[in-house]
Scaffold this active site. Sequence first.
Site: not given
Length: 185
Positions: A75, A163, A165
């Site tokens: 990002c 993202h 994660e």
Amino acid sequence: MTRIAVVDNHGQFTHLEQRALRDIGVDADLVDNDTPPDEVVADVDGVVLSGGPSMDRIGHSREYLDVDVPVFGICLGMQLIADELGGTVGGGDYGGYADVDVDIVDPDDPLVGSLAPTTRVWASHADEVKEVPPGFTLTARSDVCDVEAMSNADDELYGVQWHPEVAHTERGDEVFENFVARCRR
């Protein structure tokens, strides 16, 4: 054991980036972005530049682009790579966090190619890369963002707008595994 520094740009998910790396067997250190790279990179095999709220709060993050290990921007991390190396960053037409269907346009890309032809991700598009820097390849796009991912495999610089994660992203661990494979070369 592979060791990766996660440079904290004050993003709300940075601790999850460290956790995702640890979950796949990597020794991941969370490093404040005020830490100069020379205090970190001698002991790591790769660097993750985390997301974050603002380019005004990136500390020494730009300096990590000159290190001699693979770098993965997430990002804001991808945006600062693009901004520093001659790409263009601007406001997105679609602002906040949302599920996004992403088309992988380079199935041979070492970071996201294994996700081809499409994947579903969790992303924010308040700001986004509008034009990739010279030497980079566009590797993924969506109907809300023309540059969802980019790579410069020669210089071992990679980035995704989304993202990997967070639980909402499908196959996010695979993106981290692909990056770790680059760090082990």
